[in-house]
Design an enzyme around this catalytic site. Structure first.
Site, PDB file in Angstrom:
ATOM      1  N   HIS A  78       0.861  -1.182   0.000  1.00  0.00           N
ATOM      2  CA  HIS A  78       0.000   0.000   0.000  1.00  0.00           C
ATOM      3  C   HIS A  78       0.898   1.232   0.000  1.00  0.00           C
ATOM      4  O   HIS A  78       1.499   1.580   1.019  1.00  0.00           O
ATOM      5  CB  HIS A  78      -0.907   0.002   1.227  1.00  0.00           C
ATOM      6  CG  HIS A  78      -1.779   1.216   1.317  1.00  0.00           C
ATOM      7  ND1 HIS A  78      -2.910   1.372   0.547  1.00  0.00           N
ATOM      8  CD2 HIS A  78      -1.682   2.335   2.069  1.00  0.00           C
ATOM      9  CE1 HIS A  78      -3.468   2.541   0.826  1.00  0.00           C
ATOM     10  NE2 HIS A  78      -2.737   3.147   1.745  1.00  0.00           N
TER      11      HIS A  78
ATOM     12  N   ASP B 108      -1.210  -9.720  -0.817  1.00  0.00           N
ATOM     13  CA  ASP B 108      -0.281  -8.783  -1.453  1.00  0.00           C
ATOM     14  C   ASP B 108      -1.065  -7.910  -2.423  1.00  0.00           C
ATOM     15  O   ASP B 108      -1.068  -8.134  -3.627  1.00  0.00           O
ATOM     16  CB  ASP B 108       0.817  -9.568  -2.178  1.00  0.00           C
ATOM     17  CG  ASP B 108       1.990  -8.690  -2.589  1.00  0.00           C
ATOM     18  OD1 ASP B 108       1.967  -7.484  -2.277  1.00  0.00           O
ATOM     19  OD2 ASP B 108       2.917  -9.209  -3.232  1.00  0.00           O
TER      20      ASP B 108
ATOM     21  N   GLU C 299       0.513  -2.314   4.275  1.00  0.00           N
ATOM     22  CA  GLU C 299       1.194  -1.031   4.257  1.00  0.00           C
ATOM     23  C   GLU C 299       2.658  -1.235   4.633  1.00  0.00           C
ATOM     24  O   GLU C 299       3.048  -2.277   5.174  1.00  0.00           O
ATOM     25  CB  GLU C 299       0.544  -0.041   5.218  1.00  0.00           C
ATOM     26  CG  GLU C 299       1.040   1.381   5.013  1.00  0.00           C
ATOM     27  CD  GLU C 299       0.163   2.412   5.696  1.00  0.00           C
ATOM     28  OE1 GLU C 299       0.151   3.558   5.229  1.00  0.00           O
ATOM     29  OE2 GLU C 299      -0.493   2.068   6.691  1.00  0.00           O
TER      30      GLU C 299
END
Length: 610
Positions: free
Chosen positions: A525, A574, A583
């Site tokens: 992310h 993922d 993240e």
């Protein structure tokens, strides 16, 4: 942020090049093993009796055989598991493991296994710098180059109504806060969270200086500062330290902020206080930017958000540590850091209950209404640097003085102060001895948890939190401290077990680190490393660690679909949209760097008593 909806290519592990391989039933560290530490594989198999295994070398010869240790059902992974102990493979080389009709990918035994990972984990911080262009010659590959984000950042204070309707008066000054590290997948820059990440890099330098081993010596980190005569690890740390210093409020400034304990999620009454010497909590966007957004394309207003006691103590602690490190390298910078640390500590003592309200959109809050651990941490750093009786008294009076040690995170930082008291040069035995005992006891507790974990990691729980990989890596850091204090092999082996999990010995057969392993992280992310959404943008550079499985706060749309249907260690995917699971963040990469570098050291001897 964690709370919201160096490296030439030649250094990258060869197994990371090309498409990821399919998952395997034999789970092991996808980088391989060091010759002189534990070597364990986990096999997910239904058998209720031990299984015969064989390890063969590159020529097909039998290198070792044995039977698995039956562990059985493991609730954290949902697997029925067996353990393979490969300790007899001490000769450098390439091997394969066969068990129950399955054969593993090739794996290596090699002494320099972790040097490339440590270099890449440090270089992550260069890639996440604000206020400077990321140049192709330093980026490792032109794909990761980009123009400077927020190149001249002179920010005013937030004023007006926040998302809860509370009104803030703002301030009558602006601060030049150019530089620092972007915190995570967004463009916020935070003093709380920047503090623990910076401390970890600075502590790693102190660890290495004690041994005379400098793996990031000037020029080795491929940074713009390379060639200036300063260790590249310190150059990177100074980039963030200067940002934290810039977030300190000028003397005489006033701020109207809520003061007192937060009740029921709300805020206490506002008061106008003397804010001089305090630190702003963060500088960040007024509103969230979209995925993807290059840093240089961020058009949101950049604002200073109100000061907090926690941010002020993060500054005091890291600046005191800075003063100690730079004392003989750059005395002027050392003096600047110590002055800032004293001002910040005095300001926090004057304003001990100014807490973050978590009421602003566009950035993470990092709210924390118990700052007793921050006071302890800051006092420990100032005492280690100055030896002044006032700081010794503050340590003795702290509830954390004799409390059990827990692994650190951004909201629980007492262990950072304890590590400093246990390891910094010249700390009197009256402070160092109990600190060492507390850290060793904590490390023993983590090893006891390893024995209760199916995948044999120093973390036995069914509650995998946001950033669980960093929890495990921070535990590994404490194991590394215990190993250096005692010389005991079991603590180093515990570090290996933690790193094995992050690099593939997990039920998903996933390396959570980009560029390393047969199945590396590819879609974190992140607003710039966003190839999944925009083919013109890159994926992550090597050495970036995902936050990992999260079974307790599955708040993003991807995680929400998995809620209730995944074992804790399997609550991960993922995907760039899965911000609760995938993240990346500076405070997660910092312990990855620390542990990789510690594992790259020759086995440490027990230090002499001071």
């Amino acid at each position: 942020m964690n709370l919201r909806p160096l490296v030439p290519i030649a250094l990258v592990a060869a197994s990371s090049i090309g498409a990821a391989s399919p998952p395997a039933a034999i789970h092991l560290n996808q980088l391989g093993f060091l010759p002189d530490t534990a070597k364990r594989a986990i096999v997910a198999a239904a058998s209720t009796t031990p299984l015969r295994w064989t390890a063969r070398d590159a020529r097909g010869g039998v290198a070792a055989t044995g039977h698995t240790l039956l562990i059985g059902d493991d609730a954290a992974s949902g697997d029925h598991v067996h353990l393979v102990d490969l300790a007899r493979l001490t000769e450098p080389g390439t091997y394969r493991l066969s068990v129950a009709g399955q054969t593993s990918r090739p794996f290596v035994v090699r002494a320099d296994l972790y040097a490339p990972l440590a270099a890449a984990a440090l270089h992550y911080f260069y890639h996440t710098r604000a206020g400077i262009a990321i140049e192709p010659r330093f980026a490792g590959d032109p794909r990761w180059a980009r123009p400077a984000g927020h190149a001249k950042e002179v920010a005013p204070c937030f004023s007006g109504a926040d998302e809860r309707g509370m009104r803030w008066a703002g301030c009558d000054y602006r601060l030049d806060v150019t530089g620092g590290w972007y915190d995570a997948g967004d463009h916020g820059k935070y003093v709380v969270n920047g503090g623990i990440a910076l401390w970890t890099l600075q502590d790693l330098y102190e660890r290495e200086a004690r041994t005379g081993r400098f793996p990031f010596a000037d020029g080795r980190g491929n940074l713009p500062e390379s060639g200036n005569g300063v260790d590249d690890l310190l150059d990177e740390a100074r980039w963030e330290m200067r940002f934290l210093l810039a977030m300190q409020i000028p003397d005489g400034a006033r701020a109207t902020v809520p003061v007192g304990a937060l009740v029921g999620g709300g805020a206490p009454a506002f008061r106008t206080i003397d804010a001089g010497g305090m630190a702003h909590q963060k500088v960040a966007d007024r509103r969230w930017t979209a995925l993807p957004t290059r840093p240089a394309d961020d058009r949101e207003d950049r604002l200073l958000y109100p000061p907090t006691t926690a941010a002020t103590l993060n500054l005091a602690a890291t600046a005191a540590q800075c003063a100690r490190i730079w004392r003989t390298i750059d005395p002027g910078f050392s003096a600047t850091c110590l002055t800032a640390a004293r001002r910040a500590y005095a300001a926090a003592r004057r304003q001990p209950q100014v807490f973050a309200t978590n009421s602003f959109t566009g950035s993470g809050g990092y709210g924390d209404d118990d700052v007793s651990d921050e006071f302890y941490w800051a006092a420990a750093e100032l005492y280690a640097t100055t030896r002044e009786p006032a700081f010794a008294a503050a340590l003795r009076d702290s509830p954390w003085h004799a409390a059990p040690v827990r692994a650190p995170d951004w909201g629980h930082v007492a262990a950072l102060g304890t590590i400093t008291l246990a390891t910094a040069a010249g700390v009197p035995a009256s402070a160092a001895t109990p600190a060492r005992a507390g850290l060793i006891a904590a490390a023993d507790g983590f090893l006891a948890e390893k024995a209760r974990s199916g995948y044999r990691i120093p973390y036995a729980t069914l509650d995998y939190s946001w950033g669980s990989n960093a929890v495990i890596l921070n535990r590994a850091m404490i194991l590394g401290v215990a190993q250096r204090l005692t010389g005991a092999t079991r603590y180093r082996d515990g570090m290996v077990d933690a790193m094995d999990y992050v690099l593939g010995r997990n039920p998903l057969d996933q390396s959570y680190v980009s560029g390393f392993g047969a199945r590396p992280l590819t879609n974190p992310h992140h607003r710039f490393w966003a190839h999944q959404l925009d083919a013109t943008l890159p994926g992550p550079p090597p050495g970036v660690v995902s936050g990992g499985p999260n079974s307790t706060a599955m708040v993003d749309p991807i995680a929400a679909k998995m809620k209730g249907s995944c074992a804790p260690q399997r609550c991960w995917t993922d995907d760039i949209r899965a911000y609760a699971l995938n993240e990346v963040a500076i405070n997660w990469n910092a312990p990855l760097l620390w542990v990789a570098s510690a594992l790259d050291e020759p086995r440490a001897r027990v230090p002499r008593r001071r």
